[in-house]
Write a protein that holds these residues in place. Structure first.
Motif, PDB file in Angstrom:
ATOM      1  N   LEU A  28      43.087  43.091  33.593  1.00  0.00           N
ATOM      2  CA  LEU A  28      44.242  42.432  34.221  1.00  0.00           C
ATOM      3  C   LEU A  28      45.088  43.379  35.060  1.00  0.00           C
ATOM      4  O   LEU A  28      45.598  43.000  36.110  1.00  0.00           O
ATOM      5  CB  LEU A  28      45.114  41.758  33.158  1.00  0.00           C
ATOM      6  CG  LEU A  28      44.482  40.557  32.463  1.00  0.00           C
ATOM      7  CD1 LEU A  28      45.342  40.107  31.295  1.00  0.00           C
ATOM      8  CD2 LEU A  28      44.266  39.417  33.449  1.00  0.00           C
ATOM      9  N   ILE A  29      45.241  44.612  34.608  1.00  0.00           N
ATOM     10  CA  ILE A  29      46.101  45.579  35.300  1.00  0.00           C
ATOM     11  C   ILE A  29      45.287  46.494  36.214  1.00  0.00           C
ATOM     12  O   ILE A  29      45.791  46.998  37.203  1.00  0.00           O
ATOM     13  CB  ILE A  29      46.909  46.411  34.280  1.00  0.00           C
ATOM     14  CG1 ILE A  29      47.786  45.492  33.436  1.00  0.00           C
ATOM     15  CG2 ILE A  29      47.759  47.461  34.962  1.00  0.00           C
ATOM     16  CD1 ILE A  29      48.419  46.168  32.246  1.00  0.00           C
ATOM     17  N   GLY A  30      44.027  46.725  35.865  1.00  0.00           N
ATOM     18  CA  GLY A  30      43.164  47.592  36.661  1.00  0.00           C
ATOM     19  C   GLY A  30      43.185  49.043  36.240  1.00  0.00           C
ATOM     20  O   GLY A  30      42.572  49.894  36.878  1.00  0.00           O
ATOM     21  N   ARG A  31      43.871  49.337  35.142  1.00  0.00           N
ATOM     22  CA  ARG A  31      43.908  50.699  34.611  1.00  0.00           C
ATOM     23  C   ARG A  31      44.136  50.622  33.110  1.00  0.00           C
ATOM     24  O   ARG A  31      44.513  49.582  32.585  1.00  0.00           O
ATOM     25  CB  ARG A  31      44.988  51.540  35.277  1.00  0.00           C
ATOM     26  CG  ARG A  31      46.377  50.983  35.159  1.00  0.00           C
ATOM     27  CD  ARG A  31      47.389  51.829  35.949  1.00  0.00           C
ATOM     28  NE  ARG A  31      48.594  51.096  36.206  1.00  0.00           N
ATOM     29  CZ  ARG A  31      49.561  50.865  35.336  1.00  0.00           C
ATOM     30  NH1 ARG A  31      49.449  51.339  34.115  1.00  0.00           N
ATOM     31  NH2 ARG A  31      50.636  50.186  35.662  1.00  0.00           N
ATOM     32  N   ARG A  48      35.313  35.514  38.705  1.00  0.00           N
ATOM     33  CA  ARG A  48      35.737  34.125  38.857  1.00  0.00           C
ATOM     34  C   ARG A  48      37.109  33.951  38.213  1.00  0.00           C
ATOM     35  O   ARG A  48      37.407  34.561  37.192  1.00  0.00           O
ATOM     36  CB  ARG A  48      34.704  33.216  38.166  1.00  0.00           C
ATOM     37  CG  ARG A  48      34.955  31.754  38.228  1.00  0.00           C
ATOM     38  CD  ARG A  48      33.849  30.939  37.516  1.00  0.00           C
ATOM     39  NE  ARG A  48      33.726  31.282  36.099  1.00  0.00           N
ATOM     40  CZ  ARG A  48      32.773  32.041  35.563  1.00  0.00           C
ATOM     41  NH1 ARG A  48      31.827  32.555  36.319  1.00  0.00           N
ATOM     42  NH2 ARG A  48      32.740  32.302  34.274  1.00  0.00           N
ATOM     43  N   SER A  49      37.928  33.099  38.803  1.00  0.00           N
ATOM     44  CA  SER A  49      39.236  32.781  38.254  1.00  0.00           C
ATOM     45  C   SER A  49      39.409  31.271  38.265  1.00  0.00           C
ATOM     46  O   SER A  49      39.203  30.631  39.297  1.00  0.00           O
ATOM     47  CB  SER A  49      40.340  33.457  39.083  1.00  0.00           C
ATOM     48  OG  SER A  49      41.595  33.221  38.506  1.00  0.00           O
ATOM     49  N   ASN A  59      39.983  34.233  33.629  1.00  0.00           N
ATOM     50  CA  ASN A  59      39.378  35.161  34.590  1.00  0.00           C
ATOM     51  C   ASN A  59      38.114  35.760  33.989  1.00  0.00           C
ATOM     52  O   ASN A  59      38.144  36.287  32.876  1.00  0.00           O
ATOM     53  CB  ASN A  59      40.330  36.302  34.939  1.00  0.00           C
ATOM     54  CG  ASN A  59      41.510  35.846  35.755  1.00  0.00           C
ATOM     55  OD1 ASN A  59      41.475  34.819  36.407  1.00  0.00           O
ATOM     56  ND2 ASN A  59      42.584  36.618  35.699  1.00  0.00           N
ATOM     57  N   ALA A  60      37.028  35.701  34.733  1.00  0.00           N
ATOM     58  CA  ALA A  60      35.770  36.313  34.302  1.00  0.00           C
ATOM     59  C   ALA A  60      35.613  37.644  35.037  1.00  0.00           C
ATOM     60  O   ALA A  60      35.805  37.719  36.251  1.00  0.00           O
ATOM     61  CB  ALA A  60      34.594  35.395  34.604  1.00  0.00           C
ATOM     62  N   TYR A  61      35.277  38.694  34.273  1.00  0.00           N
ATOM     63  CA  TYR A  61      35.135  40.042  34.818  1.00  0.00           C
ATOM     64  C   TYR A  61      33.783  40.628  34.452  1.00  0.00           C
ATOM     65  O   TYR A  61      33.215  40.317  33.405  1.00  0.00           O
ATOM     66  CB  TYR A  61      36.203  40.983  34.251  1.00  0.00           C
ATOM     67  CG  TYR A  61      37.606  40.641  34.641  1.00  0.00           C
ATOM     68  CD1 TYR A  61      38.168  41.160  35.802  1.00  0.00           C
ATOM     69  CD2 TYR A  61      38.381  39.812  33.848  1.00  0.00           C
ATOM     70  CE1 TYR A  61      39.474  40.857  36.162  1.00  0.00           C
ATOM     71  CE2 TYR A  61      39.682  39.499  34.207  1.00  0.00           C
ATOM     72  CZ  TYR A  61      40.223  40.023  35.364  1.00  0.00           C
ATOM     73  OH  TYR A  61      41.508  39.720  35.714  1.00  0.00           O
ATOM     74  N   VAL A  78      38.852  36.842  30.234  1.00  0.00           N
ATOM     75  CA  VAL A  78      40.209  37.052  29.732  1.00  0.00           C
ATOM     76  C   VAL A  78      40.999  35.785  30.007  1.00  0.00           C
ATOM     77  O   VAL A  78      41.050  35.308  31.144  1.00  0.00           O
ATOM     78  CB  VAL A  78      40.883  38.263  30.422  1.00  0.00           C
ATOM     79  CG1 VAL A  78      42.306  38.434  29.914  1.00  0.00           C
ATOM     80  CG2 VAL A  78      40.071  39.529  30.198  1.00  0.00           C
ATOM     81  N   PHE A  79      41.602  35.237  28.947  1.00  0.00           N
ATOM     82  CA  PHE A  79      42.418  34.037  29.088  1.00  0.00           C
ATOM     83  C   PHE A  79      43.886  34.430  28.984  1.00  0.00           C
ATOM     84  O   PHE A  79      44.267  35.192  28.102  1.00  0.00           O
ATOM     85  CB  PHE A  79      42.081  33.010  28.005  1.00  0.00           C
ATOM     86  CG  PHE A  79      42.851  31.729  28.142  1.00  0.00           C
ATOM     87  CD1 PHE A  79      42.449  30.774  29.057  1.00  0.00           C
ATOM     88  CD2 PHE A  79      43.975  31.495  27.386  1.00  0.00           C
ATOM     89  CE1 PHE A  79      43.160  29.591  29.201  1.00  0.00           C
ATOM     90  CE2 PHE A  79      44.693  30.322  27.522  1.00  0.00           C
ATOM     91  CZ  PHE A  79      44.280  29.366  28.435  1.00  0.00           C
ATOM     92  N   VAL A  80      44.696  33.927  29.905  1.00  0.00           N
ATOM     93  CA  VAL A  80      46.142  34.169  29.891  1.00  0.00           C
ATOM     94  C   VAL A  80      46.817  32.808  29.828  1.00  0.00           C
ATOM     95  O   VAL A  80      46.625  31.961  30.712  1.00  0.00           O
ATOM     96  CB  VAL A  80      46.607  34.923  31.161  1.00  0.00           C
ATOM     97  CG1 VAL A  80      48.102  35.212  31.091  1.00  0.00           C
ATOM     98  CG2 VAL A  80      45.810  36.199  31.361  1.00  0.00           C
ATOM     99  N   ASP A  81      47.609  32.580  28.757  1.00  0.00           N
ATOM    100  CA  ASP A  81      48.279  31.279  28.643  1.00  0.00           C
ATOM    101  C   ASP A  81      49.558  31.258  29.470  1.00  0.00           C
ATOM    102  O   ASP A  81      49.942  32.266  30.070  1.00  0.00           O
ATOM    103  CB  ASP A  81      48.510  30.899  27.185  1.00  0.00           C
ATOM    104  CG  ASP A  81      49.563  31.748  26.473  1.00  0.00           C
ATOM    105  OD1 ASP A  81      50.342  32.463  27.150  1.00  0.00           O
ATOM    106  OD2 ASP A  81      49.611  31.697  25.233  1.00  0.00           O
TER     107      ASP A  81
END
Length: 107
Positions: A28-31, A48-49, A59-61, A78-81
């Motif tokens: 999510l943050i990239g670091r 995919r988002s 979001n699929a990574y 990663v799921f963000v509610d």
């Protein structure tokens, strides 16, 4: 024991962090968290988002996590509610793909 469980146990024992948190933050943050220092890095790619019916974001990574010189290929979602809580809703791959053994010889 699979690679995911092994790395999770290592992170908890040495850094008091679970692999789920490391992947969520890294994707999510990239670091990664500064507490991991130079020992780890992540290279995620958003595949995919999708906005879910409940307002959450899935979001699929895919990417690479490098931890103490061992490279792991991963694929996760990663799921963000709506409230900002996040968690791994799926890990479809987590495998070591490259490592090097080193032996230190005293001079």
């Amino acid at each position: 024991m699979n690679s995911f469980e092994t790395v999770d146990e290592f992170l908890v024992a040495n850094h008091h962090r679970h692999l789920e948190d490391v992947l969520c933050d890294g994707c999510l943050i990239g670091r990664l968290s500064p507490q991991l220092g130079e020992r780890a890095r992540i290279m995620p790619r958003l595949v995919r988002s999708t906005r879910e019916a409940d307002g959450g974001l899935a979001n699929a990574y895919e990417g690479i996590l490098v931890l103490d010189g061992v490279w792991y290929r991963f694929a996760c979602q990663v799921f963000v509610d709506e409230g900002g809580q996040r968690f791994l809703s799926d890990v479809s791959a987590f495998d070591a793909i490259e490592w090097q053994a080193q032996v230190k010889v005293p001079a």
